[in-house]
Scaffold this motif. Structure first.
Motif, PDB file in Angstrom:
ATOM      1  N   PRO A   1       0.816  -1.214   0.000  1.00  0.00           N
ATOM      2  CA  PRO A   1       0.000   0.000   0.000  1.00  0.00           C
ATOM      3  C   PRO A   1       0.849   1.263   0.000  1.00  0.00           C
ATOM      4  CG  PRO A   1      -0.409  -1.319   1.989  1.00  0.00           C
ATOM      5  CD  PRO A   1       0.632  -2.012   1.198  1.00  0.00           C
ATOM      6  N   LYS A   2       0.494   2.194  -0.865  1.00  0.00           N
ATOM      7  CA  LYS A   2       1.202   3.468  -0.970  1.00  0.00           C
ATOM      8  C   LYS A   2       0.218   4.604  -0.672  1.00  0.00           C
ATOM      9  CE  LYS A   2       4.985   2.057  -3.724  1.00  0.00           C
ATOM     10  NZ  LYS A   2       5.351   0.991  -2.859  1.00  0.00           N
ATOM     11  N   PRO A   3       0.442   5.343   0.418  1.00  0.00           N
ATOM     12  CA  PRO A   3      -0.442   6.467   0.722  1.00  0.00           C
ATOM     13  C   PRO A   3      -0.380   7.527  -0.380  1.00  0.00           C
ATOM     14  CG  PRO A   3       0.976   5.961   2.586  1.00  0.00           C
ATOM     15  CD  PRO A   3       1.481   5.171   1.419  1.00  0.00           C
ATOM     16  N   GLU A   4      -1.536   8.090  -0.718  1.00  0.00           N
ATOM     17  CA  GLU A   4      -1.602   9.166  -1.711  1.00  0.00           C
ATOM     18  C   GLU A   4      -2.420  10.312  -1.136  1.00  0.00           C
ATOM     19  OE1 GLU A   4      -5.524   7.775  -4.235  1.00  0.00           O
ATOM     20  OE2 GLU A   4      -3.559   7.294  -5.059  1.00  0.00           O
ATOM     21  N   ARG A   5      -2.039  11.551  -1.533  1.00  0.00           N
ATOM     22  CA  ARG A   5      -2.814  12.720  -1.107  1.00  0.00           C
ATOM     23  C   ARG A   5      -4.212  12.602  -1.684  1.00  0.00           C
ATOM     24  NH1 ARG A   5      -0.051  18.245  -2.171  1.00  0.00           N
ATOM     25  NH2 ARG A   5      -1.987  18.860  -1.208  1.00  0.00           N
ATOM     26  N   PHE A   6      -5.189  13.001  -0.871  1.00  0.00           N
ATOM     27  CA  PHE A   6      -6.585  12.839  -1.255  1.00  0.00           C
ATOM     28  C   PHE A   6      -7.382  13.975  -0.617  1.00  0.00           C
ATOM     29  CE2 PHE A   6     -10.736  10.697  -0.508  1.00  0.00           C
ATOM     30  CZ  PHE A   6     -11.059  10.451  -1.826  1.00  0.00           C
ATOM     31  N   LEU A   7      -8.304  14.562  -1.345  1.00  0.00           N
ATOM     32  CA  LEU A   7      -9.117  15.680  -0.847  1.00  0.00           C
ATOM     33  C   LEU A   7      -8.233  16.790  -0.289  1.00  0.00           C
ATOM     34  CD1 LEU A   7     -11.993  13.752   0.951  1.00  0.00           C
ATOM     35  CD2 LEU A   7     -12.219  15.163  -1.083  1.00  0.00           C
ATOM     36  N   SER A   8      -7.137  17.074  -0.940  1.00  0.00           N
ATOM     37  CA  SER A   8      -6.170  18.026  -0.417  1.00  0.00           C
ATOM     38  C   SER A   8      -6.202  19.339  -1.173  1.00  0.00           C
ATOM     39  CB  SER A   8      -4.763  17.435  -0.502  1.00  0.00           C
ATOM     40  OG  SER A   8      -4.671  16.312   0.342  1.00  0.00           O
ATOM     41  N   SER A   9      -5.833  20.389  -0.462  1.00  0.00           N
ATOM     42  CA  SER A   9      -5.645  21.709  -1.057  1.00  0.00           C
ATOM     43  C   SER A   9      -4.389  22.284  -0.405  1.00  0.00           C
ATOM     44  CB  SER A   9      -6.873  22.595  -0.773  1.00  0.00           C
ATOM     45  OG  SER A   9      -6.915  22.967   0.581  1.00  0.00           O
TER      46      SER A   9
END
Length: 196
Positions: A128-136
């Motif tokens: 699993p690789k964390p990814e930015r999500f719902l980010s600003s």
């Protein structure tokens, strides 16, 4: 608390913040020989978090910072004689400390920038690789999946004061659910049926 008081240019008044946790107001006290004199005068009544009062304009006005660091911080100006505080538009976002060079009529302020992002990853992936999500570029935090997994509620200050937002599970259609004028809307929780 540091940065919570300031002596007037003539040394006759002290502006200080009376705070009960995050509920603060700006007060004035007379000064004589280093001791307070007379009756306290309360200049603000909005009970917002405040910090860093400074005297400007030869002691006629006081500038201070108000607001929550992860929501919205603004700079305000109030007459030492009393009156309604006025927000100084266009400056002061994310400010934490003020300083004045009175003889040059210049002010400095420092800012803090902390990036809070929501990240996601697939628990079924082999690696699993964390990814930015719902980010600003602003604060995003406290994500909460709806019970059926089709929507996500979260807290963000992307349009000013921190509000509760809702988006589709894929991140599309993000929109604010609340519209508070100050404070912090945080830690959303779904009702068991996902309707609230």
């Amino acid at each position: 608390r540091g940065h919570s008081q300031a002596v007037s240019p003539d040394g006759r008044e002290l502006a200080w913040l009376r705070c009960d946790r995050f509920d603060c107001d700006l007060l004035l006290a007379g000064l004589q020989d280093g001791r307070s004199t007379g009756t306290l005068r309360q200049l603000t009544h909005d009970h917002k978090t405040k910090r860093s009062p400074i005297w400007i304009n030869d002691g006629k006005d006081i500038v201070y910072l108000a607001g929550e660091s992860t929501s919205e911080t603004s700079m305000y100006r109030v007459r030492a004689s009393g009156g309604e505080p006025r927000r100084i538009e266009g400056i002061g976002a994310d400010a934490v400390h003020l300083s004045l060079a009175a003889k040059r009529n210049r002010m400095l302020y420092s800012t803090v920038s902390i990036n809070y992002d929501i990240r996601r990853f697939d628990l079924n992936a082999a690696d699993p690789k964390p990814e930015r999500f719902l980010s600003s570029t602003r604060y995003e935090g406290s994500p909460s999946y709806s019970p059926d997994g089709t929507r996500i509620a979260f807290s963000s200050n992307r349009v000013g004061v921190r509000q509760i937002w809702v988006a589709d599970a894929d991140g599309a259609n993000a929109s604010p659910l609340t519209s508070f004028s100050d404070g912090i809307a945080d830690n959303p929780k779904w009702s068991p049926d996902g309707q609230f």
